[in-house]
Design a protein around this motif. Structure first.
Motif, PDB file in Angstrom:
ATOM      1  N   THR A 178       0.840  -1.182   0.000  1.00 35.69           N
ATOM      2  CA  THR A 178       0.000   0.000   0.000  1.00 35.69           C
ATOM      3  C   THR A 178       0.881   1.239   0.000  1.00 35.69           C
ATOM      4  O   THR A 178       2.085   1.176   0.229  1.00 35.69           O
ATOM      5  CB  THR A 178      -0.911   0.012   1.234  1.00 35.69           C
ATOM      6  OG1 THR A 178      -0.093  -0.043   2.405  1.00 35.69           O
ATOM      7  CG2 THR A 178      -1.844  -1.180   1.223  1.00 35.69           C
ATOM      8  N   GLY A 179       0.276   2.384  -0.256  1.00 33.55           N
ATOM      9  CA  GLY A 179       1.044   3.613  -0.306  1.00 33.55           C
ATOM     10  C   GLY A 179       1.674   3.802  -1.670  1.00 33.55           C
ATOM     11  O   GLY A 179       1.351   3.133  -2.633  1.00 33.55           O
ATOM     12  N   ARG A 180       2.592   4.772  -1.756  1.00 32.95           N
ATOM     13  CA  ARG A 180       3.218   5.134  -3.014  1.00 32.95           C
ATOM     14  C   ARG A 180       4.662   4.649  -3.030  1.00 32.95           C
ATOM     15  O   ARG A 180       5.485   5.082  -2.236  1.00 32.95           O
ATOM     16  CB  ARG A 180       3.155   6.647  -3.202  1.00 32.95           C
ATOM     17  CG  ARG A 180       1.736   7.192  -3.270  1.00 32.95           C
ATOM     18  CD  ARG A 180       1.724   8.696  -3.149  1.00 32.95           C
ATOM     19  NE  ARG A 180       2.383   9.331  -4.277  1.00 32.95           N
ATOM     20  CZ  ARG A 180       1.752   9.699  -5.388  1.00 32.95           C
ATOM     21  NH1 ARG A 180       0.449   9.474  -5.500  1.00 32.95           N
ATOM     22  NH2 ARG A 180       2.379  10.282  -6.381  1.00 32.95           N
ATOM     23  N   VAL A 181       4.969   3.747  -3.937  1.00 33.60           N
ATOM     24  CA  VAL A 181       6.329   3.277  -4.133  1.00 33.60           C
ATOM     25  C   VAL A 181       6.758   3.717  -5.521  1.00 33.60           C
ATOM     26  O   VAL A 181       6.192   3.285  -6.522  1.00 33.60           O
ATOM     27  CB  VAL A 181       6.426   1.747  -3.991  1.00 33.60           C
ATOM     28  CG1 VAL A 181       7.848   1.283  -4.296  1.00 33.60           C
ATOM     29  CG2 VAL A 181       6.011   1.312  -2.601  1.00 33.60           C
ATOM     30  N   ILE A 197       9.492  -3.366  -6.617  1.00 32.56           N
ATOM     31  CA  ILE A 197       9.673  -4.783  -6.932  1.00 32.56           C
ATOM     32  C   ILE A 197       9.792  -4.938  -8.440  1.00 32.56           C
ATOM     33  O   ILE A 197       8.880  -4.579  -9.181  1.00 32.56           O
ATOM     34  CB  ILE A 197       8.492  -5.620  -6.402  1.00 32.56           C
ATOM     35  CG1 ILE A 197       8.465  -5.567  -4.877  1.00 32.56           C
ATOM     36  CG2 ILE A 197       8.586  -7.055  -6.894  1.00 32.56           C
ATOM     37  CD1 ILE A 197       7.206  -6.138  -4.273  1.00 32.56           C
ATOM     38  N   ALA A 198      10.930  -5.435  -8.903  1.00 32.21           N
ATOM     39  CA  ALA A 198      11.176  -5.691 -10.317  1.00 32.21           C
ATOM     40  C   ALA A 198      11.475  -7.175 -10.475  1.00 32.21           C
ATOM     41  O   ALA A 198      12.552  -7.639 -10.090  1.00 32.21           O
ATOM     42  CB  ALA A 198      12.332  -4.834 -10.826  1.00 32.21           C
ATOM     43  N   ARG A 199      10.526  -7.906 -11.033  1.00 30.28           N
ATOM     44  CA  ARG A 199      10.681  -9.363 -11.158  1.00 30.28           C
ATOM     45  C   ARG A 199      11.866  -9.751 -12.029  1.00 30.28           C
ATOM     46  O   ARG A 199      12.377 -10.874 -11.916  1.00 30.28           O
ATOM     47  CB  ARG A 199       9.398  -9.972 -11.712  1.00 30.28           C
ATOM     48  CG  ARG A 199       8.297 -10.156 -10.684  1.00 30.28           C
ATOM     49  CD  ARG A 199       7.051 -10.760 -11.326  1.00 30.28           C
ATOM     50  NE  ARG A 199       7.350 -11.924 -12.133  1.00 30.28           N
ATOM     51  CZ  ARG A 199       7.420 -13.177 -11.672  1.00 30.28           C
ATOM     52  NH1 ARG A 199       7.211 -13.405 -10.384  1.00 30.28           N
ATOM     53  NH2 ARG A 199       7.680 -14.185 -12.484  1.00 30.28           N
ATOM     54  N   THR A 200      12.315  -8.864 -12.899  1.00 24.56           N
ATOM     55  CA  THR A 200      13.433  -9.187 -13.778  1.00 24.56           C
ATOM     56  C   THR A 200      14.686  -9.540 -12.991  1.00 24.56           C
ATOM     57  O   THR A 200      15.541 -10.283 -13.474  1.00 24.56           O
ATOM     58  CB  THR A 200      13.714  -8.002 -14.713  1.00 24.56           C
ATOM     59  OG1 THR A 200      12.485  -7.570 -15.313  1.00 24.56           O
ATOM     60  CG2 THR A 200      14.684  -8.381 -15.809  1.00 24.56           C
ATOM     61  N   ASP A 243       9.046 -11.624  -5.524  1.00 25.38           N
ATOM     62  CA  ASP A 243       8.576 -10.309  -5.080  1.00 25.38           C
ATOM     63  C   ASP A 243       9.623  -9.598  -4.222  1.00 25.38           C
ATOM     64  O   ASP A 243       9.292  -8.823  -3.338  1.00 25.38           O
ATOM     65  CB  ASP A 243       7.265 -10.448  -4.313  1.00 25.38           C
ATOM     66  CG  ASP A 243       7.414 -11.320  -3.070  1.00 25.38           C
ATOM     67  OD1 ASP A 243       8.527 -11.842  -2.840  1.00 25.38           O
ATOM     68  OD2 ASP A 243       6.427 -11.479  -2.340  1.00 25.38           O
ATOM     69  N   THR A 244      10.891  -9.825  -4.514  1.00 26.70           N
ATOM     70  CA  THR A 244      11.983  -9.222  -3.752  1.00 26.70           C
ATOM     71  C   THR A 244      12.190  -7.767  -4.168  1.00 26.70           C
ATOM     72  O   THR A 244      12.297  -7.475  -5.362  1.00 26.70           O
ATOM     73  CB  THR A 244      13.281 -10.010  -3.989  1.00 26.70           C
ATOM     74  OG1 THR A 244      13.074 -11.381  -3.648  1.00 26.70           O
ATOM     75  CG2 THR A 244      14.415  -9.443  -3.160  1.00 26.70           C
ATOM     76  N   PRO A 245      12.249  -6.829  -3.230  1.00 19.93           N
ATOM     77  CA  PRO A 245      12.485  -5.427  -3.590  1.00 19.93           C
ATOM     78  C   PRO A 245      13.895  -5.227  -4.138  1.00 19.93           C
ATOM     79  O   PRO A 245      14.815  -5.997  -3.857  1.00 19.93           O
ATOM     80  CB  PRO A 245      12.275  -4.678  -2.272  1.00 19.93           C
ATOM     81  CG  PRO A 245      12.495  -5.691  -1.208  1.00 19.93           C
ATOM     82  CD  PRO A 245      12.042  -6.998  -1.775  1.00 19.93           C
ATOM     83  N   SER A 255      22.362  -4.654 -10.680  1.00 16.89           N
ATOM     84  CA  SER A 255      21.855  -3.352 -11.121  1.00 16.89           C
ATOM     85  C   SER A 255      20.643  -3.557 -12.013  1.00 16.89           C
ATOM     86  O   SER A 255      20.714  -4.272 -13.026  1.00 16.89           O
ATOM     87  CB  SER A 255      22.944  -2.592 -11.878  1.00 16.89           C
ATOM     88  OG  SER A 255      22.462  -1.358 -12.358  1.00 16.89           O
ATOM     89  N   ILE A 256      19.525  -2.927 -11.651  1.00 20.33           N
ATOM     90  CA  ILE A 256      18.281  -3.035 -12.418  1.00 20.33           C
ATOM     91  C   ILE A 256      17.692  -1.637 -12.572  1.00 20.33           C
ATOM     92  O   ILE A 256      17.485  -0.931 -11.580  1.00 20.33           O
ATOM     93  CB  ILE A 256      17.266  -3.958 -11.728  1.00 20.33           C
ATOM     94  CG1 ILE A 256      17.862  -5.357 -11.541  1.00 20.33           C
ATOM     95  CG2 ILE A 256      15.965  -4.044 -12.526  1.00 20.33           C
ATOM     96  CD1 ILE A 256      17.052  -6.249 -10.644  1.00 20.33           C
TER      97      ILE A 256
END
Length: 730
Positions: free
Chosen positions: A46-49, A57-60, A65-67, A74-75
């Motif tokens: 929730t909230g603004r990320v 969270i970038a699944r690549t 679901d790891t932040p 580097s992503i």
């Protein structure tokens, strides 16, 4: 009729208005009441990320679901809202927001997208699954993009076929249960017009199903006559089979007709870009590419429990590519006299036309699970997966020798392929069956120390059977190989505070290049490895984000063409790149946003082979030279300010600067392309359900060259403007 009258701007495909965070599949902007629409294994916050920050969270980076804060790599993240405010028309515009990423002629050849990162080739993913090869790729638009994630360095331990420079993951918009519709159009320079329709919501009388339809049509006459016509449609459905199960079905249909230019502005006999108008054309006037893609995808997600989930994905991708393009050429003759240039200064030799047809099918089945568990105080996020992939490509090619032309007054004599001598190059079938197993464990030793261990094995059985021209002889040959490829990924993260993370990572890559550009498939895998050390931080109560990375990346066994090979590419390519890159975001006051990135690196060719410049009569080793098309330093800056009050509340002003250092068009580093600085601006206004925008590109009308070609450089667009209007109904 609505779609044909209203053609969508690529940058109007963003879901959110400028200045708001883009919604991602990871649910960064999701509210609690729409949790039921999210895919079960994805964490809802929730909230603004803000996209690309520590909590995002970038699944690549991990397929979980790891932040980003916890990933030792580097992503970069480019959200749709940023693409919208910048007026991004193509991938070149989008990738300016990612440090070290540069366009490359090889692979795209004037009609598709091809890039390097950290000086080495990138590969493509679409929603975490491979999206075709890096060579003879297609032109990607922004119409259905929710965000773009770019993983730096080899990603084979997660994705199998992955470029040494990294992977570009195009994350697409998914169906939503709440009604939403956007429609818009754009008009601009070079006869550009396009438009879109994006409709999503629950399907009547089917309470557990939501759908989305996105359609896009685009036409441009193009600068220098490089015409482009694109029609795309992407219907998708999500079906909640049970409280813990969803099935996502999506289909993509794309038709792309693009005129390619493989020459740009050619080099003269003194190895300088010719002193001619940037509108000068050297390419064959009947060049064309007709690219059709039909892709069906099914993804089933099952939240078995709070700690165990399973994802099963299937895709079938059918593609046809029919093209005529120029396949070779030399810089103009100068003062050097030899068998190629016999007292003929200013004459361009070696011109060639290429006709090729590819009919390809890609089938992929993937099943993976995520298990979160503890061993005492140590937390684990375990990923395990199985993958099967089949590739089947039928490809034919013929070349045609073209007449010489004059550099300063080019008159292109050819009007069709009729009457030209045809040389068959190949007629063959490429097939592959790949079976893969992979595993990854993300280990939280404490709140401050975290490790990642990953491994993957690909068993690839492949063949290349058919006719091929080798040293003047056209005959049948077969290549049948079986390779077992094992790749690794490991790294660690140290977080002294929640807003600061230091990391180090090591990864390897290996894959079989099945592209149709080379005259035969590889007998050995292309390999790569990278070591990286970096830091990610948020400062001043979240008003500043800053990331920095030191890296060394290498690429081995890639295809290059050597003198005396009869034009046949061989796996003698070896490169290494090392350097430092950074990115930042600053939000000093409400409404003001500034982002930027930069890289300083030292890419180097490690191949021991020799190369020849036939016009200049120079033959020498390429060892120690810079890879073609790669600048050693580059950077960009983009800032916007949105008025927060008054009658003009919602008015946004934007300004950007892009800088790229010099590069070379050849491996001998004789043909230099100058550095450039380009300025862009934007203004937009949102009122109720309407969004108006004007984007001005190349404000100073600078003459610059985006990337090298075979024997020249491709001019960037002159001063141009694009106006768009979008209506939102929700």
């Amino acid at each position: 009729m609505l779609i044909t009258l209203v053609l969508v701007p690529l940058h109007a495909a963003a879901q959110d208005s400028a200045g708001k965070p883009a919604k991602s599949e990871a649910g960064n902007e999701a509210k609690s009441e729409v949790k039921s629409t999210a895919l079960p294994e994805i964490k809802i916050t929730t909230g603004r990320v803000r996209p690309g920050t520590l909590e995002d969270i970038a699944r690549t980076g991990s397929k979980t679901d790891t932040p980003l804060r916890d990933i030792p790599a580097s992503i970069a993240v480019v959200p749709a809202a940023l693409l919208q405010e910048q007026g991004a028309i193509d991938m070149n515009d989008a990738m300016r927001n990612v440090s070290s990423v540069q366009p490359l002629m090889g692979g795209g050849y004037g009609f598709g997208n091809s890039f390097t990162s950290r000086g080495l080739a990138l590969s493509y993913l679409r929603d975490d699954l491979p999206d075709g090869g890096a060579q003879n790729s297609y032109f990607r638009t922004m119409y259905d993009v929710d965000r773009i994630e770019v993983l730096k360095g080899p990603g084979s331990a997660l994705f199998g076929v992955a470029g040494p420079g990294g992977s570009i993951n195009m994350i697409t918009k998914k169906p939503q249960y709440n009604f939403d519709m956007s429609v818009g159009t754009m008009l601009g320079s070079f006869g550009t017009r396009n438009g879109f329709l994006d409709l999503t919501g629950a399907i009547p009388y089917l309470p557990n199903m939501a759908g989305r339809v996105i359609a896009n049509m685009e036409h441009t006459d193009g600068f220098r006559g490089l015409e482009r016509n694109i029609v795309e449609a992407s219907p998708s459905f999500i079906w909640r089979l049970a409280p813990d199960k969803t099935l996502l079905i999506d289909f993509d249909h794309r038709e792309m007709k693009i005129k390619p230019d493989n020459y740009g502005i050619l080099f003269d006999g003194n190895s300088h870009i010719a002193n001619v108008s940037r509108e000068t054309r050297y390419y064959t006037p009947f060049n064309k590419t007709d690219h059709t893609i039909n892709r069906l995808g099914l993804i089933h997600n099952w939240a078995i429990s709070d700690v165990l989930s399973m994802r099963t994905a299937f895709t079938y991708d059918a593609r046809t590519l029919d093209m005529i393009r120029n396949g070779g050429g030399n810089q103009a003759c100068g003062s050097v006299v030899n068998s190629l240039c016999n007292n003929t200064p200013g004459v361009v030799t070696g011109r060639d036309a290429r006709s090729q047809f590819d009919n390809a099918g890609y089938t992929q089945l993937q099943n993976e699970f995520i298990w979160k568990t503890n061993t005492g105080p140590v937390k684990h996020t375990f990923l395990g997966g199985f993958e099967y992939k089949n590739t089947d490509i039928q490809t034919t090619r013929a070349d045609f020798t073209l007449l010489n032309i004059n550099l300063l007054n080019p008159v292109i004599p050819e009007t069709s392929l009729n009457g030209l001598t045809r040389r068959p190059i190949f007629d063959r079938r490429i097939s592959s069956d790949q079976t893969s197993f992979y595993a990854q464990d993300q280990i939280d030793l404490t709140d401050k120390f975290k490790l990642r261990l990953g491994i993957r094995n690909d068993l690839v059985k492949y063949s290349d059977k058919g006719f091929q021209l080798v040293s003047g002889n056209y005959g049948y040959r077969e290549i049948v190989e079986t390779k077992s490829l094992t790749t690794y990924s490991t790294g660690g993260v140290y977080q002294p505070t929640k807003n600061l993370a230091f990391y180090t990572g090591y990864s390897t890559g290996a894959f079989i290049n099945l592209a149709t550009e080379a005259q035969n498939v590889s007998r050995a895998p292309e390999t790569s490895d990278q070591i990286e050390v970096g830091a990610k931080t948020a400062l001043l109560d979240g008003k500043v984000d800053f990331n920095v990375a030191l890296f060394q990346t290498s690429r081995n066994n890639y295809f290059i063409t050597l003198p005396g090979s009869g034009g046949q590419a061989t796996q003698d390519g070896n490169d290494r790149s090392r350097g430092v890159e950074m990115s930042f975001g600053v939000r000093p006051m409400p409404g003001l946003n500034i982002i930027g990135n930069g890289v300083w690196m030292d890419p180097e060719t490690l191949s021991r082979n020799v190369a020849t410049n036939a016009v200049l009569g120079i033959t020498r080793s390429v060892f120690g030279t810079r890879p073609a098309g790669v600048a050693t330093h580059m950077g960009s800056l983009w800032g916007t300010y949105t008025l927060q009050s008054g009658l003009a509340r919602g008015l946004m002003l934007g300004f950007g600067v892009t800088y790229k250092g010099d590069s070379y068009a050849d491996t001998l580093n004789l043909l230099k392309i100058p550095s450039y600085v380009v300025l862009d601006a934007a203004v937009s206004y949102s009122i109720k359900r309407m969004h108006l925008a004007v984007n001005i590109k190349n404000l100073t009308d600078a003459t610059y060259y985006t990337n090298p070609t075979f024997a020249g450089a491709l001019p960037g667009n002159p001063l141009s403007a694009f106006g768009s209007i979008r209506f939102n109904f929700n």
